[in-house]
Design an enzyme around this catalytic site. Structure first.
Site, PDB file in Angstrom:
ATOM      1  N   CYS A   4       0.876  -1.181   0.000  1.00 33.67           N
ATOM      2  CA  CYS A   4       0.000   0.000   0.000  1.00 33.67           C
ATOM      3  C   CYS A   4       0.909   1.225   0.000  1.00 33.67           C
ATOM      4  O   CYS A   4       1.101   1.870   1.027  1.00 33.67           O
ATOM      5  CB  CYS A   4      -0.918  -0.006   1.210  1.00 33.67           C
ATOM      6  SG  CYS A   4      -1.831  -1.555   1.450  1.00 33.67           S
ATOM      7  N   ALA A   5       1.473   1.555  -1.147  1.00 32.49           N
ATOM      8  CA  ALA A   5       2.672   2.379  -1.204  1.00 32.49           C
ATOM      9  C   ALA A   5       2.431   3.881  -1.226  1.00 32.49           C
ATOM     10  O   ALA A   5       3.295   4.633  -0.781  1.00 32.49           O
ATOM     11  CB  ALA A   5       3.496   1.992  -2.441  1.00 32.49           C
ATOM     12  N   ALA A   6       1.323   4.353  -1.772  1.00 32.66           N
ATOM     13  CA  ALA A   6       1.135   5.792  -1.933  1.00 32.66           C
ATOM     14  C   ALA A   6       1.175   6.486  -0.567  1.00 32.66           C
ATOM     15  O   ALA A   6       0.717   5.915   0.420  1.00 32.66           O
ATOM     16  CB  ALA A   6      -0.197   6.052  -2.632  1.00 32.66           C
ATOM     17  N   GLY A  14       4.370   7.323  -1.478  1.00 31.05           N
ATOM     18  CA  GLY A  14       5.638   6.884  -2.044  1.00 31.05           C
ATOM     19  C   GLY A  14       6.891   7.241  -1.271  1.00 31.05           C
ATOM     20  O   GLY A  14       7.990   6.904  -1.709  1.00 31.05           O
ATOM     21  N   LYS A  35       7.943   6.037   1.659  1.00 35.61           N
ATOM     22  CA  LYS A  35       8.551   4.787   2.130  1.00 35.61           C
ATOM     23  C   LYS A  35       9.088   3.976   0.950  1.00 35.61           C
ATOM     24  O   LYS A  35      10.101   3.282   1.078  1.00 35.61           O
ATOM     25  CB  LYS A  35       7.532   3.968   2.925  1.00 35.61           C
ATOM     26  CG  LYS A  35       6.975   4.679   4.148  1.00 35.61           C
ATOM     27  CD  LYS A  35       5.972   3.799   4.868  1.00 35.61           C
ATOM     28  CE  LYS A  35       5.293   4.542   5.997  1.00 35.61           C
ATOM     29  NZ  LYS A  35       4.391   5.606   5.523  1.00 35.61           N
ATOM     30  N   CYS A  87      -0.912   4.131  11.047  1.00 30.98           N
ATOM     31  CA  CYS A  87      -0.831   5.393  11.784  1.00 30.98           C
ATOM     32  C   CYS A  87      -2.063   5.534  12.663  1.00 30.98           C
ATOM     33  O   CYS A  87      -2.637   6.610  12.802  1.00 30.98           O
ATOM     34  CB  CYS A  87      -0.699   6.580  10.832  1.00 30.98           C
ATOM     35  SG  CYS A  87      -1.970   6.665   9.558  1.00 30.98           S
TER      36      CYS A  87
END
Length: 520
Positions: free
Chosen positions: A222-224, A226, A228, A360
């Protein structure tokens, strides 16, 4: 007629219009003056008492987090303060890189800061305290604690590799002030050329704890947006000195996935400064991400970052409006998706590989409950190594990170709020009253009143062997950050579900990749 109209316009009506214009002009001047008060767009807001959502938030987490009354008061007070400005240097995680570039940047930053101080002293500008305890950078030397060295309000984070991350002791809005404007211009210029990336301190931790290495295949599920992903890409690139690690296009590769196409495009923009061919961006649902193949053989991932969608109540310092709209149901609605994402990550992982699950969120229903459910399912399937080690286990975070930051152990017990009952907390799944309808009774073994059995803590006899206390909880009051949850897991043995995916994988479940790395 024109003469009469001109004559009438010069009468009392004209005087009234002039008075109105004067009043409007005075009001406009007052509004313009208010714009410049403390650098805000308007006068400082009057303090207001907590609304019902904030009261519910405090009542809920007073019972869940296990904090003392004094510690919780510090926690709650910290949520009202804006976050400090934090950023990291691009390329510092690449193997073989040194501290020279970070030292050079730090010297430039301090030089800009010193020039700004001298200019403010010549102009007679003095630093003034801000609301919530924030101060301008030029107000003095800050104490260097909590894993960072500080000079003139600029804290260099020594726990970050090559000490290539910084924290400014001011919130973002204070950088617009005249004293700090030159620092803001310097940071904007460095971001535009790709030298640094603005990133919240706790958001830097998941990729570091995952610890990707050159030559490895890594999935950011779940990259967006970006940030990380950029860290992971630096880690898998070959030695910065020019040596190859793992062969191929720079050794390893990162697959950055997000189901939203627009957010996936944002990732490309964020990572283009690295100029690497080792990045593949996809836009697929993470819970059904396909199993990759190369030369008719499965291609599992070495490491997977599973930073899942969540209620986000750990970001209240950045998004204050969330506290005004906080509800228990936000976390409950995400739980099933989060379980599915973590399970899929383990299915796509090679034996011996690592997964980092992070959110988070402060809510244990999104954190410990998800980890406990997935690990318990693996144990229930009976998968283990010949030595009797569970197929999936929770690990301690690397000591170079865990020993230099402040964090709290994961929770072993928690309560689950009712989906629609305000203020109702259930200790166990069996304590939920049975539904009246026949349909609800048929699902009562795993679901009651919208709550799932997996949301609750495991039985006391099972929770001891899970290792939930090894999970990391970072709280805002410990080192002036947002809140974050991080858990490192290792896959020690194949899972029964792995075999099912390979056996049943068809066009919808697998993507075949040729030896050249192109999709067929």
């Amino acid at each position: 007629r024109s003469a009469m109209q001109e004559g009438s316009s010069a009468g009392p009506a004209s005087g009234a219009s002039q008075s109105t214009a004067q009043l409007n002009d005075d009001s406009l001047k007052e509004r313009k003056a208010a714009v410049h008060v403390e650098g805000r767009r308007g006068p400082p807001p009057q303090s207001q008492g907590p609304n019902e959502s904030e009261k519910a938030f405090c009542a809920y987490y007073q019972q869940q987090l296990g904090l003392s009354s004094e510690d919780f008061a510090h926690f709650h007070a910290k949520l009202a303060e804006p976050l400090p400005v934090t950023f990291r240097m691009v390329g510092a995680l690449r193997q073989g890189s040194t501290t020279q570039e970070a030292d050079r940047f730090h010297s430039q930053l301090m030089a800009v800061r010193q020039q700004a101080e001298q200019a403010s002293q010549e102009d007679g500008t003095e630093a003034t305290p801000k609301a919530g305890g924030a101060t301008e950078i030029s107000q003095g030397v800050q104490s260097g604690t909590d894993g960072g060295s500080s000079n003139r309000g600029v804290r260099r984070l020594e726990w970050y590799p090559r000490s290539a991350a910084w924290q400014l002791e001011v919130p973002k809005r204070e950088l617009r002030n005249a004293v700090n404007k030159s620092v803001q211009d310097f940071l904007i210029r460095e971001v535009s050329v790709g030298s640094i990336v603005r990133m919240e301190l706790v958001s830097m931790l998941p990729a570091l704890i995952l610890g990707a290495r050159p030559g490895e295949l890594v999935l950011d599920m779940c990259a967006a947006p970006g940030s990380k992903t950029g860290q992971l890409l630096e880690m898998v690139l070959p030695d910065a000195a020019g040596g190859e690690a793992g062969g191929g296009l720079g050794g390893g590769a990162v697959v950055a996935n997000d189901p939203d196409v627009k957010r996936s495009r944002m990732m490309i923009h964020r990572t283009k400064s690295l100029c690497s061919p080792s990045l593949l961006v996809t836009a697929l649902p993470g819970q059904t991400f396909p199993l990759l193949y190369t030369d008719e053989k499965p291609l599992p991932f070495d490491r997977i970052l599973c930073d899942v969608p969540c209620s986000g109540d750990g970001t209240i310092r950045k998004s204050v409006f969330m506290l005004k709209k906080w509800q228990n149901s936000h976390a409950l609605q995400n739980h099933l998706l989060q379980v599915s994402l973590l399970k899929r990550a383990l299915q796509l992982l090679r034996v011996g590989g690592h997964v980092v699950y992070s959110t988070c969120s402060l809510n244990p229903v999104e954190n410990e409950a998800v980890v406990a459910e997935v690990v318990a399912q693996a144990q229930a399937e009976g998968a283990e190594t010949p030595d009797g080690v569970p197929a999936v286990e929770i690990l301690k975070a690397p000591r170079e990170i865990a020993d230099q930051i402040k964090w709290r152990a994961g929770l072993r017990t928690w309560k689950v709020p009712g989906m629609s009952e305000i203020g109702v907390l259930y200790d166990t799944f069996d304590s939920i009253p049975e539904g009246r309808s026949l349909k609800s009774r048929t699902k009562s073994d795993y679901s009651k009143r919208g709550l799932l059995r997996s949301m609750f803590p495991p039985a006391p006899g099972r929770v001891k062997g899970l290792g939930l206390e090894e999970c990391m909880r970072v709280l805002p009051q410990d080192q002036d950050t947002g809140a974050f949850f991080i858990c490192l897991l290792r896959k020690n043995a194949p899972l029964p579900s792995d075999l099912e995916n390979v056996a049943e994988g068809g066009p919808a479940e697998t993507a075949r990749v040729s030896g050249g790395g192109e999709e067929e």
